[in-house]
Design a protein around this motif. Sequence first.
Motif, mmCIF file in Angstrom:
data_model
loop_
_atom_site.group_PDB
_atom_site.id
_atom_site.type_symbol
_atom_site.label_atom_id
_atom_site.label_comp_id
_atom_site.label_asym_id
_atom_site.label_seq_id
_atom_site.Cartn_x
_atom_site.Cartn_y
_atom_site.Cartn_z
ATOM 1 N N UNK A 1 0.824 -1.219 0.000
ATOM 2 C CA UNK A 1 0.000 0.000 0.000
ATOM 3 C C UNK A 1 0.856 1.266 0.000
ATOM 4 N N UNK A 2 2.180 1.134 0.227
ATOM 5 C CA UNK A 2 3.034 2.301 0.366
ATOM 6 C C UNK A 2 3.101 3.097 -0.942
ATOM 7 N N UNK A 3 2.920 2.434 -2.076
ATOM 8 C CA UNK A 3 3.071 3.089 -3.358
ATOM 9 C C UNK A 3 1.789 3.699 -3.903
ATOM 10 N N UNK A 4 0.891 4.159 -3.053
ATOM 11 C CA UNK A 4 -0.363 4.740 -3.509
ATOM 12 C C UNK A 4 -0.114 5.963 -4.391
ATOM 13 N N UNK A 5 -0.848 6.052 -5.510
ATOM 14 C CA UNK A 5 -0.738 7.260 -6.327
ATOM 15 C C UNK A 5 -1.885 8.215 -5.967
ATOM 16 N N UNK A 6 -1.869 9.375 -6.597
ATOM 17 C CA UNK A 6 -2.813 10.430 -6.215
ATOM 18 C C UNK A 6 -4.269 10.003 -6.380
ATOM 19 N N UNK A 7 -4.590 9.358 -7.487
ATOM 20 C CA UNK A 7 -5.976 8.955 -7.723
ATOM 21 C C UNK A 7 -6.432 7.890 -6.734
ATOM 22 N N UNK A 8 -5.543 6.971 -6.382
ATOM 23 C CA UNK A 8 -5.877 5.954 -5.374
ATOM 24 C C UNK A 8 -6.122 6.605 -4.009
ATOM 25 N N UNK A 9 -5.299 7.618 -3.686
ATOM 26 C CA UNK A 9 -5.466 8.327 -2.420
ATOM 27 C C UNK A 9 -6.813 9.042 -2.385
ATOM 28 N N UNK A 10 -7.165 9.719 -3.467
ATOM 29 C CA UNK A 10 -8.449 10.428 -3.534
ATOM 30 C C UNK A 10 -9.609 9.462 -3.331
ATOM 31 N N UNK A 11 -9.524 8.304 -3.960
ATOM 32 C CA UNK A 11 -10.576 7.307 -3.818
ATOM 33 C C UNK A 11 -10.721 6.858 -2.362
ATOM 34 N N UNK A 12 -9.571 6.669 -1.689
ATOM 35 C CA UNK A 12 -9.615 6.254 -0.288
ATOM 36 C C UNK A 12 -10.150 7.371 0.607
ATOM 37 N N UNK A 13 -9.801 8.605 0.317
ATOM 38 C CA UNK A 13 -10.297 9.722 1.121
ATOM 39 C C UNK A 13 -11.812 9.864 1.011
ATOM 40 N N UNK A 14 -12.350 9.477 -0.126
ATOM 41 C CA UNK A 14 -13.799 9.554 -0.352
ATOM 42 C C UNK A 14 -14.542 8.318 0.146
ATOM 43 N N UNK A 15 -13.794 7.349 0.661
ATOM 44 C CA UNK A 15 -14.389 6.052 1.004
ATOM 45 C C UNK A 15 -15.503 6.179 2.044
ATOM 46 N N UNK A 16 -16.559 5.409 1.835
ATOM 47 C CA UNK A 16 -17.670 5.317 2.782
ATOM 48 C C UNK A 16 -18.044 3.840 2.943
ATOM 49 N N UNK A 17 -18.913 3.550 3.896
ATOM 50 C CA UNK A 17 -19.448 2.206 4.049
ATOM 51 C C UNK A 17 -18.383 1.143 4.260
#
Length: 358
Positions: free
Chosen positions: A1-17
């Motif tokens: 998980x250390x190599x997260x890119x910007x789009x992956x980070x955005x998706x995680x920040x928006x995560x719900x449920x």
Amino acid sequence: MIGLDKQEIIQLLKATGEERTALLTRAQEVKVKETGNKVYFRGLVEFSNICAKDCLYCGIRKGNEKVIRYDVSDDEILESCRFAWENNFASVVLQSGELSSPTFIKRVDDLLKKIKQISNGELGITLSCGEQSQETYRRWFESGAHRYLLRIESSNRELYYKIHPENEIHSFEKRIEALRSLKNTGYQVGTGVMIGLPFQTYEHLADDLLFFKKLDIDMCGMGPYIEHEDTPLYQHRHLLKTKQERFDLALNMIAVLRLLMPDINIAAATALQAIDPAGREKALAIGANVIMPNLTPTAYREEYQLYEDKPCLDEDAELCRNCLEARIHMAGSEIGYGEWGDSKHFYIRSKKQPETKG
């Protein structure tokens, strides 16, 4: 998980449920694996609310004439530090408004030496006293400080100047240069941002996390933005997410940072508790591993309000410690009493050996 890119980070920040539950669970697993299940105390002494800066979000900004300014006496500061030492906290944080006068620099220098003296060199010391010259940072480092927290507040230059005046005193470039100076001096370096600011986007927050990674920080303190009515930024409160949304996003930020930088220290910010009574415990349960009991004498606390609804203004140090002990145990963690709890990342980054004390 250390190599997260910007789009992956955005998706995680928006995560719900379920996706969010998985994120928070994973972050805690990484924390326990990389840094253990201990929570480290940093006894916080907010020793002055006198500030030369006029940051647009801050309740103790120079331009706020409603604030009653104070300076805790040296004796009271040392008494608070003695309490931390005698109660096995192992570390303190000295925090103030930003000043850089020769008198202020010397005062902090003298305090550092006295704290080391009264604790037989056993208390670890973090400073959070703003931008200074590299010479001042070196002087304080040599006198006993070994960690320094300087929050960037936003790593995006445009957003930075929406929450700060754009002038020489509030230079974005100087802020970043100060962080580099701290690293060059040998400190364990911490920074952080406010989460849920007006004008702030998920892209900004993802870039903040990548900024932390690129700067290779050792510790982080970040929490939800909470508005203060006596500040210029308050006029933009209609742009804000709800406090609950800011709180949830702050937890997501902590969790993603834990995945991105598994071995750093992450503080459970007091601002979380201003929104949710169990806010700090929730942060400890999803990736944070540092908490800061407030040791500021209670007579002064009400005047160190960077934001509204700050908790624990009337609890003395003993009550605050007992309360946090219970909260930490409820969160399923143990307290690292007598341990400095330094950043594991710092020792790997600098290839130094951890201090034997704590």
